[in-house]
Write a protein that holds these residues in place. Structure first.
Motif, PDB file in Angstrom:
ATOM      1  N   MET A 142       0.829  -1.179   0.000  1.00  0.00           N
ATOM      2  CA  MET A 142       0.000   0.000   0.000  1.00  0.00           C
ATOM      3  C   MET A 142       0.873   1.241   0.000  1.00  0.00           C
ATOM      4  O   MET A 142       1.545   1.502   0.988  1.00  0.00           O
ATOM      5  CB  MET A 142      -0.866   0.029   1.259  1.00  0.00           C
ATOM      6  N   PRO A 143       0.859   1.998  -1.047  1.00  0.00           N
ATOM      7  CA  PRO A 143       1.600   3.264  -1.039  1.00  0.00           C
ATOM      8  C   PRO A 143       0.885   4.323  -0.191  1.00  0.00           C
ATOM      9  O   PRO A 143      -0.323   4.518  -0.305  1.00  0.00           O
ATOM     10  CB  PRO A 143       1.613   3.681  -2.508  1.00  0.00           C
ATOM     11  N   PHE A 144       1.650   4.972   0.655  1.00  0.00           N
ATOM     12  CA  PHE A 144       1.185   6.116   1.424  1.00  0.00           C
ATOM     13  C   PHE A 144       2.016   7.314   0.977  1.00  0.00           C
ATOM     14  O   PHE A 144       3.243   7.273   1.025  1.00  0.00           O
ATOM     15  CB  PHE A 144       1.396   5.908   2.929  1.00  0.00           C
ATOM     16  N   VAL A 145       1.347   8.374   0.551  1.00  0.00           N
ATOM     17  CA  VAL A 145       2.037   9.586   0.112  1.00  0.00           C
ATOM     18  C   VAL A 145       1.681  10.686   1.096  1.00  0.00           C
ATOM     19  O   VAL A 145       0.510  11.060   1.235  1.00  0.00           O
ATOM     20  CB  VAL A 145       1.609   9.984  -1.313  1.00  0.00           C
ATOM     21  N   MET A 171      -0.075   5.128  -9.384  1.00  0.00           N
ATOM     22  CA  MET A 171      -0.575   3.961 -10.104  1.00  0.00           C
ATOM     23  C   MET A 171       0.282   3.682 -11.346  1.00  0.00           C
ATOM     24  O   MET A 171       0.672   2.538 -11.586  1.00  0.00           O
ATOM     25  CB  MET A 171      -2.029   4.187 -10.551  1.00  0.00           C
ATOM     26  N   LYS A 172       0.569   4.716 -12.093  1.00  0.00           N
ATOM     27  CA  LYS A 172       1.340   4.574 -13.332  1.00  0.00           C
ATOM     28  C   LYS A 172       2.733   4.003 -13.076  1.00  0.00           C
ATOM     29  O   LYS A 172       3.205   3.129 -13.797  1.00  0.00           O
ATOM     30  CB  LYS A 172       1.455   5.931 -14.029  1.00  0.00           C
ATOM     31  N   HIS A 173       3.395   4.505 -12.046  1.00  0.00           N
ATOM     32  CA  HIS A 173       4.798   4.145 -11.833  1.00  0.00           C
ATOM     33  C   HIS A 173       5.020   2.955 -10.911  1.00  0.00           C
ATOM     34  O   HIS A 173       6.120   2.406 -10.881  1.00  0.00           O
ATOM     35  CB  HIS A 173       5.580   5.359 -11.330  1.00  0.00           C
ATOM     36  N   THR A 174       3.978   2.559 -10.148  1.00  0.00           N
ATOM     37  CA  THR A 174       4.160   1.417  -9.249  1.00  0.00           C
ATOM     38  C   THR A 174       3.292   0.226  -9.607  1.00  0.00           C
ATOM     39  O   THR A 174       3.549  -0.883  -9.146  1.00  0.00           O
ATOM     40  CB  THR A 174       3.845   1.794  -7.781  1.00  0.00           C
ATOM     41  N   GLY A 175       2.256   0.482 -10.375  1.00  0.00           N
ATOM     42  CA  GLY A 175       1.319  -0.582 -10.690  1.00  0.00           C
ATOM     43  C   GLY A 175       0.362  -0.892  -9.550  1.00  0.00           C
ATOM     44  O   GLY A 175      -0.419  -1.835  -9.631  1.00  0.00           O
ATOM     45  N   ALA A 176       0.412  -0.093  -8.492  1.00  0.00           N
ATOM     46  CA  ALA A 176      -0.473  -0.317  -7.344  1.00  0.00           C
ATOM     47  C   ALA A 176      -1.919   0.005  -7.742  1.00  0.00           C
ATOM     48  O   ALA A 176      -2.172   0.977  -8.451  1.00  0.00           O
ATOM     49  CB  ALA A 176      -0.062   0.573  -6.172  1.00  0.00           C
ATOM     50  N   PRO A 177      -2.871  -0.799  -7.290  1.00  0.00           N
ATOM     51  CA  PRO A 177      -4.274  -0.494  -7.562  1.00  0.00           C
ATOM     52  C   PRO A 177      -4.711   0.769  -6.814  1.00  0.00           C
ATOM     53  O   PRO A 177      -4.245   1.050  -5.712  1.00  0.00           O
ATOM     54  CB  PRO A 177      -5.036  -1.703  -7.021  1.00  0.00           C
ATOM     55  N   ARG A 178      -5.609   1.504  -7.425  1.00  0.00           N
ATOM     56  CA  ARG A 178      -6.106   2.764  -6.847  1.00  0.00           C
ATOM     57  C   ARG A 178      -6.566   2.578  -5.400  1.00  0.00           C
ATOM     58  O   ARG A 178      -6.310   3.423  -4.538  1.00  0.00           O
ATOM     59  CB  ARG A 178      -7.269   3.280  -7.691  1.00  0.00           C
ATOM     60  N   GLU A 179      -7.230   1.459  -5.123  1.00  0.00           N
ATOM     61  CA  GLU A 179      -7.804   1.223  -3.793  1.00  0.00           C
ATOM     62  C   GLU A 179      -6.760   1.096  -2.692  1.00  0.00           C
ATOM     63  O   GLU A 179      -7.104   1.123  -1.506  1.00  0.00           O
ATOM     64  CB  GLU A 179      -8.646  -0.060  -3.796  1.00  0.00           C
ATOM     65  N   THR A 180      -5.502   0.932  -3.071  1.00  0.00           N
ATOM     66  CA  THR A 180      -4.459   0.736  -2.057  1.00  0.00           C
ATOM     67  C   THR A 180      -3.586   1.972  -1.858  1.00  0.00           C
ATOM     68  O   THR A 180      -2.634   1.929  -1.088  1.00  0.00           O
ATOM     69  CB  THR A 180      -3.549  -0.444  -2.433  1.00  0.00           C
ATOM     70  N   ILE A 181      -3.905   3.057  -2.545  1.00  0.00           N
ATOM     71  CA  ILE A 181      -3.073   4.275  -2.495  1.00  0.00           C
ATOM     72  C   ILE A 181      -3.739   5.296  -1.573  1.00  0.00           C
ATOM     73  O   ILE A 181      -4.924   5.590  -1.700  1.00  0.00           O
ATOM     74  CB  ILE A 181      -2.882   4.865  -3.901  1.00  0.00           C
ATOM     75  N   TYR A 182      -2.946   5.827  -0.660  1.00  0.00           N
ATOM     76  CA  TYR A 182      -3.446   6.810   0.306  1.00  0.00           C
ATOM     77  C   TYR A 182      -2.621   8.089   0.209  1.00  0.00           C
ATOM     78  O   TYR A 182      -1.397   8.041   0.249  1.00  0.00           O
ATOM     79  CB  TYR A 182      -3.349   6.261   1.730  1.00  0.00           C
TER      80      TYR A 182
END
Length: 59
Positions: free
Chosen positions: A1-4, A29-40
């Motif tokens: 989960m990316p946290f910014v 999302m573009k640079h990590t491939g992380a799904p939107r639902e996991t980005i905070y």
């Protein structure tokens, strides 16, 4: 989960923060491939009297 974490000097509107959070999410999302639902995106609003760029109080 990316946290910014974004630190801003107080005073930005909710609309500005929402637009920025949306763009930050797209880039992550573009640079990590992380799904939107996991980005905070987390904002820390800093009081102007607590910000001293170059050792001088923020005006």
């Amino acid at each position: 989960m990316p946290f910014v974490h974004v630190e801003l000097v107080e005073g930005r509107s909710a609309e500005v923060k929402a637009a920025l959070a949306k763009e930050i999410t797209e880039v992550v999302m573009k640079h990590t491939g992380a799904p939107r639902e996991t980005i905070y995106v987390i904002y820390d609003d800093m009081a102007k009297e607590n910000f001293y760029p170059h050792g001088e109080p923020k005006q």
